[in-house]
Design an enzyme around this catalytic site. Structure first.
Site, PDB file in Angstrom:
ATOM      1  N   TYR A 175      13.235  18.523  14.764  1.00  0.00           N
ATOM      2  CA  TYR A 175      13.134  17.661  13.575  1.00  0.00           C
ATOM      3  C   TYR A 175      14.496  17.021  13.274  1.00  0.00           C
ATOM      4  CZ  TYR A 175      12.066  16.346   8.702  1.00  0.00           C
ATOM      5  OH  TYR A 175      11.882  15.660   7.518  1.00  0.00           O
ATOM      6  N   LYS A 191      15.537  13.033  13.415  1.00  0.00           N
ATOM      7  CA  LYS A 191      15.963  12.286  12.232  1.00  0.00           C
ATOM      8  C   LYS A 191      17.359  11.676  12.404  1.00  0.00           C
ATOM      9  CE  LYS A 191      12.231  12.739   9.693  1.00  0.00           C
ATOM     10  NZ  LYS A 191      11.453  11.576   9.239  1.00  0.00           N
TER      11      LYS A 191
END
Ligand code: NAD
Length: 259
Positions: A155, A159
């Site tokens: 994740y 990002k």
């Protein structure tokens, strides 16, 4: 509201719930027509928007599927007019896993939805935006686009990559009149946050309450961020109020991130 987005046609990925739905409501209140693009239906949000007299539609779209992305943009433009606002919001928070235990399948799924999906939707939106000579793209990244977080490597990496993509897209599209910026939310109470806090609690041997308290108090403001606080900054970036800004990333984190 002030009609900052009057006449705009916005496509919001992952707009059926959470932050995406809040952005849809706020964009609509500012005068935009709304296309919700999601893998799950959007009946509740659509009923609410249409009940308020807003032109709104749902297009089924898995952001990782190039055909569905192309067809979704075409369907939205055919129904509402050419899409000139895109919010790349769809993402998953999983896997919650140490690097040691990461499987290639879990890693690639997160990168594919969170990063490749952003690229595919940007590519599709740019065709229509170029033809109109203007457009605006808001990428929803995360506070972890500017720091690390144990057990969330996929994740976090996706990002950080969204920020690099935002800056590059801003440069590639500036001459076409398309601005590209990002919002970096701190923790916002959504189904996404519940799911990841539960997974952190399991893998770290803590209670969910402990994880939630930890995250709630991690910023100087010592609170979660409200949905509407992300939506209002998205309106700012999507509107002429930010007309000199492109390639920027705004932290909406209660002071957690200051760089
Ligand atoms: P959420 O899980 O509540 O909603 C995500 C939506 O995306 C859902 O409607 C889901 O169906 C949709 N979606 C998932 N995979 C998809 C796919 N392949 N194609 C199309 N749609 C898909 O999430 P949220 O908390 O509202 O998060 C929205 C955005 O904000 C995400 O980019 C997330 O990373 C980011 N964010 C959230 C928080 C938070 O605390 N909630 C913090 C920082 C950043």
């Amino acid at each position: 509201m002030t009609n900052k987005l009057e006449g705009r046609v916005a496509l919001i990925t992952g707009g059926s719930q959470g932050i995406g739905a809040a952005i849809a409501r706020r964009f609509a209140a500012e005068g935009a027509s709304i296309a919700i693009a999601d893998i799950q239906g959007a009946d509740a949000v659509l009923a609410e928007l249409r009940g308020a007299g807003v032109s709104a539609t749902y297009v089924p779209m898995d952001v990782t599927n190039p055909t569905q992305v192309r067809e979704g943009f075409a369907a939205a433009s055919a129904e509402l007019g050419p899409v000139d606002l895109l919010v790349n919001n769809a993402a998953i928070g999983t896997p919650v896993s140490s690097i040691d235990d990461m499987t290639i399948e879990e890693w690639e799924r997160a990168i594919r939805i969170n990063l490749t999906g952003t690229m595919l939707c940007t590519q599709a939106a740019a065709v229509t935006m170029r033809a109109q000579g203007h457009g605006n793209i808001v990428n929803i990244a995360s506070n972890v686009a500017r720091r690390g977080l144990p057990n969330r490597s996929a994740y976090v990496a996706s990002k950080w990559a969204v920020l690099g993509f935002t800056q590059t897209a801003a440069l590639e599209y500036v001459s076409a009149g398309i601005r590209v910026n990002a919002v970096l939310p701190g923790p916002v109470a959504t189904p996404h946050l519940d799911e990841v806090m539960q997974a952190h609690a399991r893998i770290e041997g803590r209670s969910v309450e402990d994880v939630a308290e930890d995250w709630r108090t991690s910023s100087p403001m010592r609170r979660f961020i409200e949905l509407d606080e992300i939506a209002s900054v998205s309106v700012f970036l999507a509107s002429a109020d930010s007309s000199a800004m492109t390639g920027q990333a705004l932290n909406v984190t209660g002071g957690l991130i200051m760089t």
